[in-house]
Design a protein around this motif. Structure first.
Motif, short mmCIF file in Angstrom:
data_model
loop_
_atom_site.label_atom_id
_atom_site.label_comp_id
_atom_site.label_asym_id
_atom_site.label_seq_id
_atom_site.Cartn_x
_atom_site.Cartn_y
_atom_site.Cartn_z
N MET A 1 0.84 -1.17 0.00
CA MET A 1 0.00 0.00 0.00
C MET A 1 0.89 1.24 0.00
SD MET A 1 -3.37 0.68 2.10
CE MET A 1 -3.13 1.35 3.69
N THR A 2 0.56 2.21 -0.82
CA THR A 2 1.36 3.42 -0.90
C THR A 2 0.87 4.44 0.12
OG1 THR A 2 -0.09 4.36 -2.59
CG2 THR A 2 1.81 3.10 -3.37
N ARG A 3 1.79 5.26 0.54
CA ARG A 3 1.47 6.31 1.51
C ARG A 3 0.66 7.40 0.82
NH1 ARG A 3 4.98 10.68 2.50
NH2 ARG A 3 4.05 11.99 4.06
N ARG A 4 -0.43 7.78 1.40
CA ARG A 4 -1.26 8.83 0.82
C ARG A 4 -0.77 10.18 1.29
NH1 ARG A 4 -7.77 9.17 0.59
NH2 ARG A 4 -7.85 11.16 -0.45
N LEU A 5 -0.50 11.05 0.36
CA LEU A 5 -0.01 12.40 0.66
C LEU A 5 -1.19 13.32 0.97
CD1 LEU A 5 2.50 12.55 -2.30
CD2 LEU A 5 3.06 12.13 0.09
N SER A 6 -0.91 14.39 1.63
CA SER A 6 -1.96 15.38 1.91
C SER A 6 -2.54 15.89 0.60
CB SER A 6 -1.38 16.56 2.70
OG SER A 6 -0.85 16.12 3.91
N GLY A 7 -3.84 15.95 0.53
CA GLY A 7 -4.50 16.41 -0.69
C GLY A 7 -4.39 17.91 -0.86
N LEU A 8 -4.15 18.34 -2.08
CA LEU A 8 -4.04 19.78 -2.34
C LEU A 8 -5.36 20.50 -2.11
CD1 LEU A 8 -1.75 19.91 -5.51
CD2 LEU A 8 -1.13 20.18 -3.12
N ASP A 9 -6.48 19.79 -2.29
CA ASP A 9 -7.77 20.43 -2.05
C ASP A 9 -7.92 20.84 -0.59
OD1 ASP A 9 -8.66 20.28 -4.68
OD2 ASP A 9 -9.53 18.30 -4.39
N GLN A 10 -7.56 19.95 0.32
CA GLN A 10 -7.68 20.28 1.75
C GLN A 10 -6.67 21.34 2.15
OE1 GLN A 10 -10.12 19.15 3.89
NE2 GLN A 10 -9.31 20.84 5.11
#
Length: 66
Positions: free
Chosen positions: A1-10
């Motif tokens: 599973m890949t690490r999810r980065l902070s979303g630019l929308d948030q």
């Protein structure tokens, strides 16, 4: 599973809220379009300065991830 980065929308939403508070601008129904435009401009500015290999450069992120 890949690490999810902070979303630019948030991130851009948080920055838009902080910026309007710092400027003393109340977010109302009357200026919702201007605030949304500011959020979009912030998001695109963030995307422009990301490293070339950052997956968030793709507008479909995070939906383009496995």
């Amino acid at each position: 599973m890949t690490r999810r980065l902070s979303g630019l929308d948030q991130i851009s939403l948080d920055l838009m809220i902080a910026g309007t508070k710092a400027a003393g601008v109340r977010r109302t129904r009357a200026n919702v379009r201007a605030c949304a435009g500011l959020q979009i401009a912030i998001r695109e500015a963030l995307r422009a300065v990301l490293p070339p290999d950052d997956p968030r450069r793709d507008p479909a992120y995070p939906f383009n991830q496995e």
